[in-house]
Each structure stands twice: as structure tokens, then as C-alpha cells.
Design a protein around this motif. Structure first.
Motif, PDB file in Angstrom:
ATOM      1  N   GLY A 138      11.094  -7.611  -3.143  1.00 10.91           N
ATOM      2  CA  GLY A 138      12.037  -7.185  -4.163  1.00 10.91           C
ATOM      3  C   GLY A 138      11.736  -5.805  -4.708  1.00 10.91           C
ATOM      4  O   GLY A 138      12.299  -5.383  -5.711  1.00 10.91           O
ATOM      5  N   VAL A 139      10.830  -5.108  -4.067  1.00  9.93           N
ATOM      6  CA  VAL A 139      10.453  -3.747  -4.450  1.00  9.93           C
ATOM      7  C   VAL A 139      10.419  -2.934  -3.158  1.00  9.93           C
ATOM      8  O   VAL A 139       9.746  -3.319  -2.211  1.00  9.93           O
ATOM      9  N   THR A 140      11.137  -1.822  -3.124  1.00 12.47           N
ATOM     10  CA  THR A 140      11.113  -0.981  -1.925  1.00 12.47           C
ATOM     11  C   THR A 140       9.827  -0.160  -1.907  1.00 12.47           C
ATOM     12  O   THR A 140       9.159  -0.014  -2.934  1.00 12.47           O
ATOM     13  N   ALA A 141       9.517   0.380  -0.752  1.00 11.04           N
ATOM     14  CA  ALA A 141       8.313   1.209  -0.636  1.00 11.04           C
ATOM     15  C   ALA A 141       8.410   2.417  -1.568  1.00 11.04           C
ATOM     16  O   ALA A 141       7.469   2.724  -2.314  1.00 11.04           O
ATOM     17  N   SER A 142       9.543   3.097  -1.565  1.00 10.84           N
ATOM     18  CA  SER A 142       9.681   4.255  -2.452  1.00 10.84           C
ATOM     19  C   SER A 142       9.788   3.822  -3.915  1.00 10.84           C
ATOM     20  O   SER A 142       9.313   4.529  -4.802  1.00 10.84           O
ATOM     21  N   GLY A 143      10.375   2.651  -4.177  1.00 11.72           N
ATOM     22  CA  GLY A 143      10.443   2.131  -5.544  1.00 11.72           C
ATOM     23  C   GLY A 143       9.072   1.806  -6.103  1.00 11.72           C
ATOM     24  O   GLY A 143       8.840   1.886  -7.314  1.00 11.72           O
ATOM     25  N   PHE A 144       8.142   1.456  -5.233  1.00 11.75           N
ATOM     26  CA  PHE A 144       6.762   1.197  -5.639  1.00 11.75           C
ATOM     27  C   PHE A 144       6.009   2.502  -5.869  1.00 11.75           C
ATOM     28  O   PHE A 144       5.067   2.558  -6.642  1.00 11.75           O
ATOM     29  N   GLY A 145       6.467   3.569  -5.185  1.00 12.20           N
ATOM     30  CA  GLY A 145       5.831   4.869  -5.366  1.00 12.20           C
ATOM     31  C   GLY A 145       5.402   5.539  -4.076  1.00 12.20           C
ATOM     32  O   GLY A 145       5.002   6.705  -4.086  1.00 12.20           O
ATOM     33  N   PHE A 146       5.453   4.821  -2.951  1.00 18.94           N
ATOM     34  CA  PHE A 146       5.084   5.439  -1.687  1.00 18.94           C
ATOM     35  C   PHE A 146       6.061   6.581  -1.382  1.00 18.94           C
ATOM     36  O   PHE A 146       7.231   6.499  -1.730  1.00 18.94           O
ATOM     37  N   PRO A 147       5.599   7.632  -0.695  1.00 16.93           N
ATOM     38  CA  PRO A 147       6.473   8.768  -0.393  1.00 16.93           C
ATOM     39  C   PRO A 147       7.318   8.542   0.866  1.00 16.93           C
ATOM     40  O   PRO A 147       7.582   9.483   1.614  1.00 16.93           O
ATOM     41  N   PHE A 148       7.723   7.320   1.120  1.00 17.22           N
ATOM     42  CA  PHE A 148       8.546   7.006   2.293  1.00 17.22           C
ATOM     43  C   PHE A 148       9.368   5.760   1.997  1.00 17.22           C
ATOM     44  O   PHE A 148       9.120   5.050   1.021  1.00 17.22           O
ATOM     45  N   GLU A 149      10.325   5.501   2.861  1.00 15.22           N
ATOM     46  CA  GLU A 149      11.123   4.283   2.791  1.00 15.22           C
ATOM     47  C   GLU A 149      11.221   3.705   4.187  1.00 15.22           C
ATOM     48  O   GLU A 149      11.210   4.451   5.171  1.00 15.22           O
ATOM     49  N   THR A 150      11.297   2.401   4.279  1.00 16.82           N
ATOM     50  CA  THR A 150      11.421   1.715   5.558  1.00 16.82           C
ATOM     51  C   THR A 150      12.463   0.611   5.425  1.00 16.82           C
ATOM     52  O   THR A 150      12.743   0.154   4.316  1.00 16.82           O
ATOM     53  N   PRO A 151      12.994   0.159   6.556  1.00 16.14           N
ATOM     54  CA  PRO A 151      13.880  -1.006   6.506  1.00 16.14           C
ATOM     55  C   PRO A 151      13.065  -2.265   6.177  1.00 16.14           C
ATOM     56  O   PRO A 151      11.840  -2.283   6.333  1.00 16.14           O
ATOM     57  N   PHE A 152      13.759  -3.312   5.728  1.00 18.79           N
ATOM     58  CA  PHE A 152      13.088  -4.589   5.488  1.00 18.79           C
ATOM     59  C   PHE A 152      12.268  -4.997   6.714  1.00 18.79           C
ATOM     60  O   PHE A 152      12.687  -4.798   7.850  1.00 18.79           O
ATOM     61  N   TYR A 153      11.105  -5.570   6.470  1.00 21.10           N
ATOM     62  CA  TYR A 153      10.225  -6.194   7.468  1.00 21.10           C
ATOM     63  C   TYR A 153       9.555  -5.210   8.424  1.00 21.10           C
ATOM     64  O   TYR A 153       8.786  -5.632   9.276  1.00 21.10           O
ATOM     65  N   GLN A 154       9.791  -3.922   8.297  1.00 19.46           N
ATOM     66  CA  GLN A 154       9.108  -2.962   9.167  1.00 19.46           C
ATOM     67  C   GLN A 154       7.700  -2.749   8.650  1.00 19.46           C
ATOM     68  O   GLN A 154       7.489  -2.446   7.485  1.00 19.46           O
ATOM     69  N   VAL A 155       6.727  -2.920   9.507  1.00 14.35           N
ATOM     70  CA  VAL A 155       5.328  -2.723   9.141  1.00 14.35           C
ATOM     71  C   VAL A 155       5.013  -1.242   9.285  1.00 14.35           C
ATOM     72  O   VAL A 155       5.232  -0.643  10.337  1.00 14.35           O
ATOM     73  N   GLN A 156       4.518  -0.644   8.212  1.00 13.55           N
ATOM     74  CA  GLN A 156       4.234   0.785   8.174  1.00 13.55           C
ATOM     75  C   GLN A 156       2.767   1.001   7.827  1.00 13.55           C
ATOM     76  O   GLN A 156       2.272   0.419   6.863  1.00 13.55           O
ATOM     77  N   ASN A 157       2.082   1.811   8.591  1.00 12.84           N
ATOM     78  CA  ASN A 157       0.725   2.213   8.242  1.00 12.84           C
ATOM     79  C   ASN A 157       0.803   3.566   7.558  1.00 12.84           C
ATOM     80  O   ASN A 157       1.457   4.483   8.054  1.00 12.84           O
ATOM     81  N   PHE A 158       0.143   3.672   6.399  1.00 21.42           N
ATOM     82  CA  PHE A 158       0.193   4.904   5.637  1.00 21.42           C
ATOM     83  C   PHE A 158      -1.107   5.058   4.857  1.00 21.42           C
ATOM     84  O   PHE A 158      -1.481   4.196   4.063  1.00 21.42           O
ATOM     85  N   SER A 159      -1.825   6.118   5.109  1.00 18.53           N
ATOM     86  CA  SER A 159      -3.005   6.504   4.338  1.00 18.53           C
ATOM     87  C   SER A 159      -4.008   5.349   4.173  1.00 18.53           C
ATOM     88  O   SER A 159      -4.549   5.133   3.098  1.00 18.53           O
ATOM     89  N   GLY A 160      -4.202   4.591   5.249  1.00 21.45           N
ATOM     90  CA  GLY A 160      -5.164   3.490   5.216  1.00 21.45           C
ATOM     91  C   GLY A 160      -4.604   2.163   4.735  1.00 21.45           C
ATOM     92  O   GLY A 160      -5.316   1.167   4.674  1.00 21.45           O
TER      93      GLY A 160
END
Length: 192
Positions: A138-160
Motif C-alpha cells: 500500500g506504499v509505492t517505492a517513491s512514496g516511501f522515499g526511494f528515488p525510483f518507481e516500479t510496477p507492483f511485484y517487481q523485485v528491485q535491487n537498490f543500494s544494498g
């Protein structure tokens, strides 16, 4: 007493534990554990409901850290429920079922409610909870503060960090195709 019976080995459901212990163990900055007066330390270790507070008493700018779970595997589960301290019972039960399917339990994660940390940056949250895996519901990646956005269920590796976001737990609970997509993401994240 029967060898199989012990007060230290009572199995309680995750939702019952959360209801029984809304206040829980605190950790100070020096690592010394203190317990609420009505709760004994051994019982808290067995239940897995731990609320951490590492802010020094005199420092007023740090948030009052609130979480549910033991965080044994540095998995941070982020939800956003404005009217709940952590999350509703139904959402907690569904999350517990999903974690069990991954051979995880509430002791392995830290569940944090984003509505408790509106003014806290994502990096401070992730550092405090020593996160390695971040599951956003219920929180998007960019809504949480990450400098990116992804579609639902996409696994993203970022800065560890390993990051995945999905709809709210309430929306997922009865949506079989969405649960299948979530399961596919979990298999990738947890090497199942």
C-alpha cells in the motif's frame, strides 16, 4: 509435569500475541533491555512481538520507534494504516500466512506503519531497522522515499536493499491472481 508441556513453549497465534502485548520490550541505545512492568522478559522472547526504541531519552528530534515483530532477518514490512498503531488484525493474520508460506514468521520481520513516520526519511527508517529486504504494502517505492518507481511485484535491487511493492494487504487478501503474482515475487526474494 509432562515433558512436552512447558510454560516457556506455549504456541500462540500471531494475532493473539499482538492483542495480548500491545506494549512490549524496549531496547535502549546501550543495548540493555527493559520490559514493561506487567510483562516478563522470557515470555517476550518467545512471543516475537517486540517494539524497539533506540532514541536517547533527551534527544527530542528522533522519532518514537514503533514496530511489530522481532526483525531477526532484517526484513522490513511497510504498511500504511492511518487509524492503527501497526495494522488491523485481519491484515496481520493475512501477512502472517504469507510469511509462514515463505518459512518466515513475525519474529523474522519488523512491521512498521508508515503513518507513524510521516516526517522520517526512508534512509533513517531503513538504517534504524537494519533493513536488507523492504516489502511495501500500500506504499509505492517513491512514496516511501526511494528515488525510483516500479510496477507492483517487481523485485528491485537498490543500494544494498531488495525492494518490492504491492497493493494493500486488504486488497491482496481476496485477490487470487494478485496473490499468485506476490508469491512469484516472494519466491525470487526468498529463494524458494
Amino acid at each position: 509435569m509432562n515433558d512436552n508441556m512447558s510454560l516457556n513453549k506455549i504456541d500462540l497465534s500471531a494475532s493473539l500475541v499482538a492483542r495480548l502485548y500491545p506494549r512490549s520490550l524496549s531496547l535502549s541505545t546501550d543495548g540493555i533491555e527493559t520490559a514493561a512492568p506487567q510483562v516478563s522478559q522470557p515470555l517476550m522472547e518467545d512471543t516475537g512481538v517486540i517494539e524497539e526504541s533506540s532514541a536517547p531519552l533527551l534527544q527530542k528530534t528522533s522519532p518514537d520507534w514503533k514496530s511489530l515483530g522481532g526483525n531477526n532477518k532484517n526484513i522490513t514490512v511497510v504498511v500504511d494504516y492511518a487509524t492503527d498503531l501497526h495494522l488491523p488484525d485481519v491484515a496481520f493474520e493475512f501477512l502472517s500466512q504469507m510469511l509462514n508460506a515463505c518459512k518466515l514468521g513475525p519474529n523474522d520481520v519488523a512491521i512498521i506503519n508508515r503513518s507513524n513516520y510521516r516526517e522520517t526519511g526512508y534512509q533513517e527508517l531503513l538504517e534504524h531497522f537494519e533493513s536488507k529486504t523492504v516489502l511495501l504494502f500500500g506504499v509505492t517505492a517513491s512514496g516511501f522515499g526511494f528515488p525510483f518507481e516500479t510496477p507492483f511485484y517487481q523485485v528491485q535491487n537498490f543500494s544494498g536493499y531488495t525492494v518490492m511493492h504491492a497493493p494493500t494487504l486488504d486488497a491482496l487478501k481476496d485477490d487470487k491472481p494478485a496473490k499468485m503474482q506476490l508469491w512469484t515475487a516472494f519466491k525470487k526474494i526468498f529463494n524458494l
